[in-house]
Design a protein around this motif. Structure first.
Motif, PDB file in Angstrom:
ATOM      1  N   GLY A   9       0.808  -1.204   0.000  1.00  0.00           N
ATOM      2  CA  GLY A   9       0.000   0.000   0.000  1.00  0.00           C
ATOM      3  C   GLY A   9       0.840   1.253   0.000  1.00  0.00           C
ATOM      4  O   GLY A   9       2.065   1.200   0.059  1.00  0.00           O
ATOM      5  N   LEU A  10       0.146   2.348  -0.104  1.00  0.00           N
ATOM      6  CA  LEU A  10       0.743   3.676   0.002  1.00  0.00           C
ATOM      7  C   LEU A  10       0.025   4.382   1.132  1.00  0.00           C
ATOM      8  O   LEU A  10      -1.193   4.255   1.280  1.00  0.00           O
ATOM      9  CB  LEU A  10       0.521   4.467  -1.285  1.00  0.00           C
ATOM     10  CG  LEU A  10       1.385   4.105  -2.474  1.00  0.00           C
ATOM     11  CD1 LEU A  10       0.838   4.759  -3.728  1.00  0.00           C
ATOM     12  CD2 LEU A  10       2.813   4.530  -2.243  1.00  0.00           C
ATOM     13  N   MET A  11       0.778   5.116   1.911  1.00  0.00           N
ATOM     14  CA  MET A  11       0.166   5.838   3.011  1.00  0.00           C
ATOM     15  C   MET A  11       0.999   7.069   3.320  1.00  0.00           C
ATOM     16  O   MET A  11       2.049   7.279   2.718  1.00  0.00           O
ATOM     17  CB  MET A  11       0.029   4.938   4.229  1.00  0.00           C
ATOM     18  CG  MET A  11       1.329   4.361   4.723  1.00  0.00           C
ATOM     19  SD  MET A  11       1.101   3.243   6.094  1.00  0.00           S
ATOM     20  CE  MET A  11       0.245   4.275   7.228  1.00  0.00           C
ATOM     21  N   ASN A  42       2.844   9.695  -6.140  1.00  0.00           N
ATOM     22  CA  ASN A  42       1.733   9.908  -7.060  1.00  0.00           C
ATOM     23  C   ASN A  42       1.865   9.009  -8.293  1.00  0.00           C
ATOM     24  O   ASN A  42       0.885   8.410  -8.749  1.00  0.00           O
ATOM     25  CB  ASN A  42       1.650  11.380  -7.466  1.00  0.00           C
ATOM     26  CG  ASN A  42       0.430  11.664  -8.299  1.00  0.00           C
ATOM     27  OD1 ASN A  42      -0.679  11.311  -7.919  1.00  0.00           O
ATOM     28  ND2 ASN A  42       0.635  12.295  -9.437  1.00  0.00           N
ATOM     29  N   ALA A  43       3.082   8.883  -8.820  1.00  0.00           N
ATOM     30  CA  ALA A  43       3.311   8.021  -9.986  1.00  0.00           C
ATOM     31  C   ALA A  43       2.998   6.561  -9.653  1.00  0.00           C
ATOM     32  O   ALA A  43       2.419   5.837 -10.467  1.00  0.00           O
ATOM     33  CB  ALA A  43       4.758   8.157 -10.468  1.00  0.00           C
ATOM     34  N   GLU A  47      -0.455   4.150 -11.038  1.00  0.00           N
ATOM     35  CA  GLU A  47      -0.361   2.819 -11.644  1.00  0.00           C
ATOM     36  C   GLU A  47      -1.063   1.767 -10.795  1.00  0.00           C
ATOM     37  O   GLU A  47      -1.706   0.868 -11.327  1.00  0.00           O
ATOM     38  CB  GLU A  47       1.101   2.442 -11.882  1.00  0.00           C
ATOM     39  CG  GLU A  47       1.278   1.214 -12.724  1.00  0.00           C
ATOM     40  CD  GLU A  47       0.691   1.320 -14.137  1.00  0.00           C
ATOM     41  OE1 GLU A  47       0.365   0.253 -14.710  1.00  0.00           O
ATOM     42  OE2 GLU A  47       0.557   2.433 -14.685  1.00  0.00           O
ATOM     43  N   VAL A  48      -0.966   1.859  -9.477  1.00  0.00           N
ATOM     44  CA  VAL A  48      -1.653   0.906  -8.600  1.00  0.00           C
ATOM     45  C   VAL A  48      -3.152   0.977  -8.837  1.00  0.00           C
ATOM     46  O   VAL A  48      -3.846  -0.037  -8.890  1.00  0.00           O
ATOM     47  CB  VAL A  48      -1.306   1.172  -7.117  1.00  0.00           C
ATOM     48  CG1 VAL A  48      -2.245   0.441  -6.186  1.00  0.00           C
ATOM     49  CG2 VAL A  48       0.135   0.762  -6.833  1.00  0.00           C
ATOM     50  N   GLU A  49      -3.654   2.197  -8.989  1.00  0.00           N
ATOM     51  CA  GLU A  49      -5.088   2.394  -9.201  1.00  0.00           C
ATOM     52  C   GLU A  49      -5.500   2.242 -10.668  1.00  0.00           C
ATOM     53  O   GLU A  49      -6.672   2.368 -10.995  1.00  0.00           O
ATOM     54  CB  GLU A  49      -5.492   3.784  -8.694  1.00  0.00           C
ATOM     55  CG  GLU A  49      -5.345   3.929  -7.198  1.00  0.00           C
ATOM     56  CD  GLU A  49      -5.663   5.332  -6.702  1.00  0.00           C
ATOM     57  OE1 GLU A  49      -5.841   6.251  -7.528  1.00  0.00           O
ATOM     58  OE2 GLU A  49      -5.730   5.502  -5.481  1.00  0.00           O
ATOM     59  N   ILE A 109      10.356   1.196  -8.511  1.00  0.00           N
ATOM     60  CA  ILE A 109       9.048   0.601  -8.206  1.00  0.00           C
ATOM     61  C   ILE A 109       7.999   1.090  -9.200  1.00  0.00           C
ATOM     62  O   ILE A 109       7.196   0.305  -9.714  1.00  0.00           O
ATOM     63  CB  ILE A 109       8.639   0.890  -6.752  1.00  0.00           C
ATOM     64  CG1 ILE A 109       9.548   0.109  -5.794  1.00  0.00           C
ATOM     65  CG2 ILE A 109       7.174   0.553  -6.512  1.00  0.00           C
ATOM     66  CD1 ILE A 109       9.449   0.551  -4.337  1.00  0.00           C
ATOM     67  N   ALA A 110       7.984   2.391  -9.485  1.00  0.00           N
ATOM     68  CA  ALA A 110       7.028   2.943 -10.446  1.00  0.00           C
ATOM     69  C   ALA A 110       7.214   2.303 -11.821  1.00  0.00           C
ATOM     70  O   ALA A 110       6.234   1.974 -12.502  1.00  0.00           O
ATOM     71  CB  ALA A 110       7.176   4.464 -10.540  1.00  0.00           C
ATOM     72  N   LEU A 111       8.464   2.080 -12.220  1.00  0.00           N
ATOM     73  CA  LEU A 111       8.729   1.436 -13.505  1.00  0.00           C
ATOM     74  C   LEU A 111       8.352  -0.042 -13.462  1.00  0.00           C
ATOM     75  O   LEU A 111       7.775  -0.569 -14.422  1.00  0.00           O
ATOM     76  CB  LEU A 111      10.200   1.601 -13.885  1.00  0.00           C
ATOM     77  CG  LEU A 111      10.604   1.082 -15.257  1.00  0.00           C
ATOM     78  CD1 LEU A 111       9.830   1.798 -16.367  1.00  0.00           C
ATOM     79  CD2 LEU A 111      12.103   1.249 -15.463  1.00  0.00           C
ATOM     80  N   ALA A 112       8.634  -0.718 -12.356  1.00  0.00           N
ATOM     81  CA  ALA A 112       8.280  -2.137 -12.217  1.00  0.00           C
ATOM     82  C   ALA A 112       6.779  -2.343 -12.365  1.00  0.00           C
ATOM     83  O   ALA A 112       6.332  -3.294 -13.020  1.00  0.00           O
ATOM     84  CB  ALA A 112       8.757  -2.673 -10.869  1.00  0.00           C
ATOM     85  N   LEU A 113       5.998  -1.449 -11.773  1.00  0.00           N
ATOM     86  CA  LEU A 113       4.544  -1.561 -11.889  1.00  0.00           C
ATOM     87  C   LEU A 113       4.094  -1.424 -13.337  1.00  0.00           C
ATOM     88  O   LEU A 113       3.189  -2.120 -13.783  1.00  0.00           O
ATOM     89  CB  LEU A 113       3.860  -0.502 -11.026  1.00  0.00           C
ATOM     90  CG  LEU A 113       3.957  -0.716  -9.520  1.00  0.00           C
ATOM     91  CD1 LEU A 113       3.425   0.509  -8.781  1.00  0.00           C
ATOM     92  CD2 LEU A 113       3.201  -1.964  -9.105  1.00  0.00           C
ATOM     93  N   ARG A 114       4.718  -0.531 -14.069  1.00  0.00           N
ATOM     94  CA  ARG A 114       4.328  -0.282 -15.461  1.00  0.00           C
ATOM     95  C   ARG A 114       4.777  -1.394 -16.401  1.00  0.00           C
ATOM     96  O   ARG A 114       4.187  -1.591 -17.450  1.00  0.00           O
ATOM     97  CB  ARG A 114       4.878   1.066 -15.914  1.00  0.00           C
ATOM     98  CG  ARG A 114       4.071   2.208 -15.344  1.00  0.00           C
ATOM     99  CD  ARG A 114       4.795   3.542 -15.425  1.00  0.00           C
ATOM    100  NE  ARG A 114       3.933   4.631 -14.986  1.00  0.00           N
ATOM    101  CZ  ARG A 114       3.644   4.894 -13.722  1.00  0.00           C
ATOM    102  NH1 ARG A 114       4.137   4.145 -12.748  1.00  0.00           N
ATOM    103  NH2 ARG A 114       2.846   5.892 -13.410  1.00  0.00           N
TER     104      ARG A 114
END
Length: 161
Positions: A9-11, A42-43, A47-49, A109-114
């Motif tokens: 998660g993000l918090m 935010n990035a 992607e999570v959402e 992490i942002a790139l891994a999600l994408r």
């Protein structure tokens, strides 16, 4: 050895209002909080959402650039924790050759999600992160760690910041 992690998660840190990415070991209850910048959080949240933007964001551009160069992201690894700063490496393959790039964990992490690639954390980082307090007060650091480990889905919300 590297441990596979997923985004739990993000918090927002209740004491500093700084964004935190919570990584969780896929095989245990171990969690690793990584404090990140607002733009990087935010990035990750976008992607999570699975939210889309009218134009490519920076991490979307990186993904498109990597694919345009006939490369593929294989994995990202949080490799080091030094002076309270996390370090990461993006592992890619291009034309059969391994290519590594130094990166901030939040960008990796942002790139891994994408790119739908796995996220790993070095076992050494997990060991060090457990003994190095994130604040001057080690008691409050231990309380924060316990609080993070006991969060449930309702506590996490829908990744809102």
């Amino acid at each position: 050895m590297d441990i596979e992690m997923k985004i739990r998660g993000l918090m927002v840190d209740p004491s500093t209002n700084a964004p935190i990415v919570i990584l969780k070991d896929v095989a245990s209850d171990t969690v690793l909080p990584i404090w990140v910048g607002l733009y990087e959080a935010n990035a990750i949240a976008l992607e999570v959402e699975k939210s889309s933007t009218p134009r490519p964001m920076t991490h979307d551009l990186l993904k498109n650039l990597i694919h345009g160069l006939n490369a593929e992201v294989q994995r990202v690894v949080v490799t080091e924790l030094r002076d309270d700063t996390f370090y990461a490496v993006i592992w890619m393959e291009q034309n059969g050759e391994a290519v590594t790039l130094d990166a901030r964990p939040s960008d990796a992490i942002a790139l891994a999600l994408r790119t739908d690639c796995p996220i790993y954390v070095s076992e050494d980082v997990l060991k060090i992160a457990k003994v190095i307090p994130n604040t001057a007060d080690s008691a409050s650091s231990e309380e924060l760690r316990r609080w993070l480990e006991n969060l449930n889905d309702e506590d996490m919300g829908r990744y809102k910041m």
